[in-house]
Design an enzyme around this catalytic site. Structure first.
Site, short mmCIF file in Angstrom:
data_model
loop_
_atom_site.label_atom_id
_atom_site.label_comp_id
_atom_site.label_asym_id
_atom_site.label_seq_id
_atom_site.Cartn_x
_atom_site.Cartn_y
_atom_site.Cartn_z
N GLY A 14 0.77 -1.50 -0.03
CA GLY A 14 -0.01 -0.02 -0.15
C GLY A 14 0.67 1.18 -0.08
N SER A 15 1.80 1.19 -0.73
CA SER A 15 2.75 2.40 -0.75
C SER A 15 2.79 3.25 -2.05
CB SER A 15 4.24 1.87 -0.76
OG SER A 15 4.29 0.87 -1.74
N GLY A 18 1.02 8.65 0.57
CA GLY A 18 0.71 8.89 2.02
C GLY A 18 2.05 8.15 2.69
N ILE A 19 1.45 7.52 3.82
CA ILE A 19 2.54 6.97 4.69
C ILE A 19 3.63 5.79 4.10
CG2 ILE A 19 2.75 5.55 6.88
CD1 ILE A 19 0.51 7.03 8.13
N GLY A 20 2.86 5.04 3.33
CA GLY A 20 3.59 3.81 2.44
C GLY A 20 4.44 4.60 1.73
N SER A 141 -1.50 1.85 14.69
CA SER A 141 -2.23 3.09 15.00
C SER A 141 -2.65 3.43 16.52
CB SER A 141 -3.49 3.19 14.23
OG SER A 141 -4.25 4.48 14.30
N TYR A 154 -12.44 0.42 12.13
CA TYR A 154 -10.69 0.81 11.94
C TYR A 154 -9.94 0.30 13.08
CZ TYR A 154 -6.56 3.21 10.96
OH TYR A 154 -5.27 3.55 10.88
#
Length: 264
Positions: A14-15, A18-20, A141, A154
């Site tokens: 999932g890159s 964003g964060i990935g 998280s 989530y």
């Protein structure tokens, strides 16, 4: 402190943004050969180009595959081969009243946020253990321990990742492989910008919207701002290195002090 990951091969699920994407960039900056991943080829290839732009000379491979399915995970494995570093970053989130979340939505969140990580660990951990080195990180998280009322489904998945992490760390005990969760706090990404505006209104300038979001919805943050993605990437780079050889089975926080607890 100089961290050198040359000769290591890393996958960040999932890159494509964003964060990935930030994690992939920082791993490449430290010298790792990086595999970026997303569902669509266009976005995944663009992400790889972005890493190359930020880190000239980086070895970057783009693999488009939907890791929420077993078929997608197998397709990625065929293209990628063995890994030294696995970062399970793939995840979805969104606000919804908990009494309105139906069975299908609960399943979807579990399959994308938890089962995708389990599949990849199951694929890559045995090889790491045989070779005597490996780093697995599950991006969790603050919601794992501070369940957000606006997205309980989530939070549930991130709590599950802490248990998954601890279990696989025990399975890898004594092999030279470490397995950790990285507990990210409220982070500034395009998706979070949309989420913030959804909660506080889309008529506010971004700086004001961010301040209002932190004050009303994340008031316990000690830095009183959203975390920038490279700040999470920096911790992942450390945990990927030889320097972090004694850190395993943990929930390592990069949450801006949001979780009001001495321990996770």
């Amino acid at each position: 402190m100089q961290i050198e990951l040359s000769g290591r091969r890393a996958l960040v699920s999932g890159s494509s943004q964003g964060i990935g994407l930030a994690i992939a960039t920082e791993l490449a900056r430290a010298g790792a050969a990086v595999v970026v991943n997303g569902r669509g080829a266009d976005k995944t290839n663009a992400a790889a180009d972005e890493v190359r732009k930020e880190v000239p000379g980086a070895e970057v491979t783009a693999v488009a595959a939907d890791l929420a399915s077993a078929e997608g995970a197998e397709a990625l494995r065929e293209q990628v081969g063995e890994l030294d570093i696995l970062v399970n970053n793939l995840g979805i989130f969104g606000a919804k009243p908990v009494l309105e979340i139906d069975d299908d939505e609960w399943r979807r969140y579990f399959e994308v946020n938890v089962l995708s990580a389990v599949r990849l660990i199951r694929m890559y951990l045995p090889g790491m253990m045989e070779r005597g080195f490996g780093r697995v990180m599950n991006i969790a998280s603050d919601s794992a321990v501070v369940t957000p009322l606006e997205m309980v489904h989530y939070g549930m998945t991130k709590t599950a990742l802490l248990a998954v992490t601890r279990g696989y760390a025990k399975a890898a005990a004594g092999t030279g492989v470490t397995v950790n969760s990285v507990m990210a706090g409220p982070t500034h990404t395009p998706g979070v910008e949309d989420f913030v505006h959804e909660l506080v209104g889309d008529d506010l300038p971004w700086d004001e919207a961010q301040r209002r979001f932190m004050k009303e919805h994340r008031p316990y943050s000690l830095i009183q701002r959203l975390i920038e993605p490279p700040e999470i990437g920096n911790l992942v780079v450390y945990l990927s290195s030889e320097l972090a050889s004694a850190t395993t089975g943990g929930a390592v926080r990069v949450d801006g002090g949001y979780v009001d607890s001495i321990l996770p």
